[in-house]
Write an enzyme that holds these catalytic residues in place. Structure first.
Site, short mmCIF file in Angstrom:
data_model
loop_
_atom_site.label_atom_id
_atom_site.label_comp_id
_atom_site.label_asym_id
_atom_site.label_seq_id
_atom_site.Cartn_x
_atom_site.Cartn_y
_atom_site.Cartn_z
N GLN A 2 41.22 36.56 47.50
CA GLN A 2 40.09 35.89 48.17
C GLN A 2 40.55 34.71 49.04
O GLN A 2 39.82 34.24 49.90
CB GLN A 2 39.05 35.40 47.15
CG GLN A 2 38.33 36.57 46.45
CD GLN A 2 37.32 36.05 45.44
OE1 GLN A 2 37.66 35.81 44.29
NE2 GLN A 2 36.09 35.87 45.86
N HIS A 54 38.55 42.62 42.22
CA HIS A 54 39.12 42.07 43.46
C HIS A 54 40.58 42.49 43.63
O HIS A 54 41.04 42.71 44.75
CB HIS A 54 39.06 40.53 43.46
CG HIS A 54 37.73 39.97 43.85
ND1 HIS A 54 37.18 40.18 45.09
CD2 HIS A 54 36.85 39.18 43.19
CE1 HIS A 54 36.01 39.55 45.16
NE2 HIS A 54 35.78 38.94 44.01
N GLY A 84 34.91 31.90 39.21
CA GLY A 84 36.10 32.74 39.20
C GLY A 84 36.60 32.96 40.61
O GLY A 84 35.81 32.92 41.56
N HIS A 110 34.75 41.41 37.04
CA HIS A 110 34.44 41.18 38.46
C HIS A 110 35.71 40.75 39.20
O HIS A 110 36.04 41.29 40.26
CB HIS A 110 33.35 40.11 38.58
CG HIS A 110 33.06 39.65 39.97
ND1 HIS A 110 31.82 39.79 40.57
CD2 HIS A 110 33.84 39.04 40.91
CE1 HIS A 110 31.87 39.29 41.81
NE2 HIS A 110 33.08 38.83 42.03
N GLU A 111 36.44 39.80 38.62
CA GLU A 111 37.66 39.29 39.26
C GLU A 111 38.75 40.36 39.32
O GLU A 111 39.47 40.47 40.32
CB GLU A 111 38.19 38.05 38.53
CG GLU A 111 37.26 36.84 38.54
CD GLU A 111 36.73 36.48 39.92
OE1 GLU A 111 37.45 36.69 40.92
OE2 GLU A 111 35.58 36.04 40.01
N CYS A 132 29.27 36.39 44.56
CA CYS A 132 30.71 36.35 44.81
C CYS A 132 30.98 35.38 45.95
O CYS A 132 30.25 35.37 46.93
CB CYS A 132 31.19 37.75 45.19
SG CYS A 132 32.94 37.83 45.57
N LEU A 133 32.03 34.56 45.80
CA LEU A 133 32.35 33.60 46.86
C LEU A 133 32.72 34.31 48.16
O LEU A 133 32.61 33.73 49.23
CB LEU A 133 33.49 32.68 46.41
CG LEU A 133 33.16 31.74 45.24
CD1 LEU A 133 34.40 30.97 44.80
CD2 LEU A 133 32.05 30.76 45.62
ZN ZN Z 1 34.07 37.83 43.61
#
Ligand code: ZN
Length: 173
Positions: free
Chosen positions: A51, A140, A46, A136-137, A94-95
């Site tokens: 991000q 963000h 995701g 989660h997304e 998380c990225l």
């Molecule tokens: Zn994330």
């Protein structure tokens, strides 16, 4: 499609609240294409637009596990209409928080209203990994990272570690 740079914590941009998209136009489609490519390249499931430094309420996801059966999902302006009182726990990463993982509790299912890649209104009943991932997304979009759910001590330890990694990277560059 272009692979964009994924911002990592600590970075003030990640803490910004993303803005509602008025129209899903060619610019947004290009952004979603790039985000998907960036996410696959980073081996994530995701990615939110913020991000890659774009404060728009746009998310891409693909939770299909098989490499040759890609099932990309696109969410524009997602809203949680309903969520379960029961929680489920996943170990999340998380990225934007590289190499850090923690167990996080979230509602085990939720109903999401959103616009798809073509700007069409959709409703999704999300359960399991899909429910956790979309929540989660969506965090963000509010400038929230999963480490914000941890104790102050644990969170500051992770941020310290990430800051150190960043310094090392700067010298290499
Ligand atoms: Zn994330």
């Amino acid at each position: 499609m272009t692979i964009r740079t994924i911002l990592t914590e600590p970075n003030k941009i990640l803490r910004q609240k993303s803005k509602t998209v008025d129209l899903v136009g060619s610019e947004e489609k290009k952004l979603m294409d790039d985000m998907l490519e960036t996410m696959y390249n980073a081996k994530g499931i995701g990615l939110a637009a913020i991000q890659v430094g774009v404060p728009k309420r746009i998310i891409v996801m693909d939770i299909s596990k098989e490499e040759n059966k890609k099932k990309p999902l696109y969410f524009v302006n997602p809203i949680i209409k309903n969520k379960n009182n029961e929680f489920s726990t996943y170990e999340e990463g998380c990225l934007s928080v590289p190499d850090q993982f923690a167990e996080i509790d979230r509602p085990s299912s939720c109903v999401i209203e959103y616009l798809d890649y073509y700007g069409q209104k959709k409703i999704l009943n999300a359960e399991g990994l899909l429910a956790t991932c979309i929540q989660h997304e969506m965090d963000h979009l509010e400038g929230i990272l999963f480490i914000d759910y941890l104790s102050k001590l644990k969170k500051s330890m992770i941020i310290k570690k990430l800051s150190k990694q960043k310094k090392i990277d700067r010298i290499v560059v």
